[in-house]
Design a protein around this motif. Structure first.
Motif, mmCIF file in Angstrom:
data_model
loop_
_atom_site.group_PDB
_atom_site.id
_atom_site.type_symbol
_atom_site.label_atom_id
_atom_site.label_comp_id
_atom_site.label_asym_id
_atom_site.label_seq_id
_atom_site.Cartn_x
_atom_site.Cartn_y
_atom_site.Cartn_z
ATOM 1 N N VAL A 1 50.534 39.582 43.908
ATOM 2 C CA VAL A 1 49.856 40.368 44.934
ATOM 3 C C VAL A 1 50.638 41.652 45.207
ATOM 4 O O VAL A 1 50.051 42.733 45.375
ATOM 5 N N VAL B 1 39.397 37.035 45.036
ATOM 6 C CA VAL B 1 39.863 35.660 44.874
ATOM 7 C C VAL B 1 38.940 34.636 45.509
ATOM 8 O O VAL B 1 38.969 33.458 45.127
ATOM 9 N N ILE C 1 40.173 35.017 35.761
ATOM 10 C CA ILE C 1 40.553 36.348 36.215
ATOM 11 C C ILE C 1 39.832 37.390 35.363
ATOM 12 O O ILE C 1 39.979 37.425 34.140
ATOM 13 N N LEU D 1 41.097 42.540 47.084
ATOM 14 C CA LEU D 1 41.718 41.338 46.528
ATOM 15 C C LEU D 1 41.152 40.074 47.170
ATOM 16 O O LEU D 1 40.927 39.063 46.483
ATOM 17 N N ARG E 1 44.446 32.957 47.156
ATOM 18 C CA ARG E 1 43.168 32.287 47.379
ATOM 19 C C ARG E 1 43.349 31.046 48.252
ATOM 20 O O ARG E 1 42.565 30.797 49.176
ATOM 21 N N HIS F 1 51.043 34.985 43.984
ATOM 22 C CA HIS F 1 50.088 35.482 43.000
ATOM 23 C C HIS F 1 48.675 35.215 43.494
ATOM 24 O O HIS F 1 48.461 34.698 44.598
ATOM 25 N N LEU F 2 47.707 35.564 42.676
ATOM 26 C CA LEU F 2 46.317 35.494 43.124
ATOM 27 C C LEU F 2 45.881 34.077 43.481
ATOM 28 O O LEU F 2 45.104 33.880 44.419
ATOM 29 N N LEU G 1 49.894 39.694 37.934
ATOM 30 C CA LEU G 1 48.977 39.015 38.847
ATOM 31 C C LEU G 1 49.624 38.741 40.203
ATOM 32 O O LEU G 1 49.045 38.051 41.037
#
Length: 556
Positions: free
Chosen positions: A312, A329, A364, A325, A74, A69-70, A310
């Motif tokens: 990717v 992030v 977010i 993206l 990150r 996920h995000l 959420l």
């Protein structure tokens, strides 16, 4: 190079049949000194436990208990940027020790998403490396050996408490309104007594002895001091089934893989004193530590791997690009605080500075993601080096969405380029937005000669045919040089004046013939987007369709 998921599975199958060539000291019964680097006595190989002097080595170590996920993206990005900005190494390690929570295919999906995002690891389960294996499930013997070393050094002890006794402790803690806490009973067992219980086959785990630790320096949060021994009991580092917990496995792996910097989520900050005790118990120097602030949902709640929207993979399928993206992030505090620029991955490497990471949690904001996605789309259209690839992506998207022959005029480079240029002036954030039903007219000619909101009389249809024929002749009379905005405006003005029609009705008629709707973009912009050849083709399609419908009505 893209590595498909089956390759990952094949690699695991092969590695499971091959015995690792670790130093024979790891398999001997003699006392093991964990502070030295052992050399294999039977093969010309050194088992690396340190990185080349001065080399920065970082790792991204996800557990395949869910999809990327995000927040995970990150963490991977920050580690990648630090490695690349220092000419170091970026390692992918899969923490798959908890077999009860593994999600089939998640490890392969994690690797695929990193590749798609451009965060290619230097060492990984797929690509290999000199510090492998890179799957924790294949390093179990290492954790057991280091747990034994910790017991021998007095930094840990064997615990023989039964599940029944531990359950009674939990219930007593709950009755007194306290958090569950082990009472450290087995920490007082003598070595002789513990050895005897082991010889008798008594089930046991290994626990780390908690003791006061000094504060540690966090590269993001500064000096941190957490007192664990007052709020929790000695934690398990090796389970009774011989499986290591997160704390032991991470410390052992980070040291043996030569990791110099650990960048991870701030939720692990509270566990850092345990890790420092493990490093000290093994005689090792901890790596530099940096904890990243939380990424939160819009409502302030924590992200979860179970939030499919959420993931990717989901966002990629929705049409968001890797670049948008990554810019999303990385957060506003690092490079793009004003959201006025979209940066390439190379740009981010050049601009990355770990000292600029703030401690403020980020939320977010999907509107911000759409804004970044729109800027990324504009860049990919306007930069000559990227336009060709963007055009090819749009062509594949149209082919996958609309059933067209490969030689359809709307798939030609000239037409796609005009559509891309036109999209910059529209509220379009992703290429995929061009597949919205309201833009269907771009890719297919109308299949009816009347608006879906009204039925035209025979007289009105005959008038429409007259309009379209005159417009068609006017366009045919225009040269490519005359086919400009000003030229088209003049042609449309002259035509509707010749017909003696009111301008709004004239424009609706032409728009209906070309797009199948009476509302939408200005007619002159439709002509410019279509181009001369496609505009003539659409006008002729309308006339042919009208004739076909008229013939059908007459025969009926």
């Amino acid at each position: 190079m893209h590595v498909p998921r089956p390759v990952f599975s094949i690699w695991r199958a092969v590695r499971s049949r091959v015995k690792p060539l670790y130093c024979s000291h790891y398999h001997s019964t003699t006392v093991y000194n964990p502070t030295t680097t052992a050399k294999c006595c039977v093969a010309p190989r050194t088992y690396c436990t340190t990185a080349p002097e001065g080399e920065v080595r970082v790792r991204f170590a996800p557990s395949p208990t869910g999809y990327l996920h995000l927040g995970g993206l990150r963490t991977a990005l920050y580690n990648y940027l630090l490695a690349r900005s220092k000419n170091g190494k970026f390692i992918l390690r899969i923490e798959d020790t908890d077999s009860t929570r593994l999600v089939p295919g998640a490890a392969e999906a994690l690797y695929e998403m990193l590749q798609w995002a451009g965060l290619e690891p230097d060492e990984s389960p797929v690509g290999g490396g000199s510090h492998g294996p890179y799957m924790q499930s294949e390093r179990r013997h290492l954790y057991q050996q280091h747990a034994s070393a910790l017991v021998d050094n007095g930094a840990a002890y064997r615990c023989f408490c039964s599940k029944f006794r531990l359950e009674l402790l939990r219930k007593e803690n709950a009755r007194q309104g306290e958090r569950p806490k082990y009472d450290n009973k087995c920490s007082t067992l003598s070595t002789a007594r513990a050895d005897k219980l082991v010889q008798q086959g008594t089930p046991h785990c290994v626990r780390l002895k908690l003791r006061p630790t000094e504060s540690f320096h966090d590269l993001v949060y500064g000096e941190i001091c957490n007192t664990l021994e007052d709020v929790e009991g000695d934690p398990v580092i090796l389970k009774s089934d011989g499986q290591a917990t997160y704390h032991l496995a991470n410390v052992v792996d980070d040291h043996l893989m030569g990791v110099t910097h650990v960048l991870r989520g701030v939720e692990w900050q509270v566990s850092t004193p345990k890790h420092i005790l493990l490093y000290q118990g093994l005689g090792w120097t901890p790596p530099a530590l940096a904890h990243l602030p939380l990424m939160l949902n819009t409502d302030g709640s924590k992200l979860s791997k179970r939030q499919d929207n959420l993931r990717v993979e989901h966002l990629r399928s929705a049409g968001y690009t890797a670049r948008s993206l990554l810019n999303f992030v990385i957060g506003g505090g690092l490079v793009n605080k004003d959201n006025s620029c979209i940066y390439t991955l190379d740009d981010l490497v050049q601009k990355f500075d770990i000292s600029r990471i703030t401690t403020n949690p980020s939320r977010i904001d999907m509107e911000r993601l759409d804004h970044l996605s729109r800027m990324d789309l504009h860049r990919s259209i306007q930069h000559q080096s990227e336009a060709s690839n963007t055009r090819q992506q749009l062509r594949r998207l149209v082919q996958d969405t609309v059933c067209l022959k490969s030689d359809d005029p709307v798939l030609r480079d000239e037409f796609l380029s005009r559509v891309m240029d036109w999209s910059i002036t529209e509220p379009i954030n992703r290429l995929q937005d061009l597949m919205d039903p309201k833009f269907r007219y771009l890719w297919t000619a109308p299949t009816t000669t009347t608006s879906s909101t009204s039925d035209s009389s025979l007289e009105q249809q005959q008038q429409a045919v007259s309009v379209v024929r005159l417009v068609q002749r006017s366009v045919q009379a225009m040269s490519e040089e005359e086919y400009t905005r000003d030229g088209l405006l003049a042609m449309l003005k002259s035509t509707h004046e010749t017909l003696g029609m009111k301008k709004p009705l004239f424009m609706k008629t032409v728009r209906l013939a070309m797009c199948g709707t009476t509302q939408g973009d200005a007619v002159v912009d439709i002509f410019r987007t279509f181009g001369r050849d496609e505009a003539l083709r659409r006008l002729q399609c309308y006339l042919d369709l009208n004739k076909l419908q008229s013939d059908s009505t007459s025969n009926t």
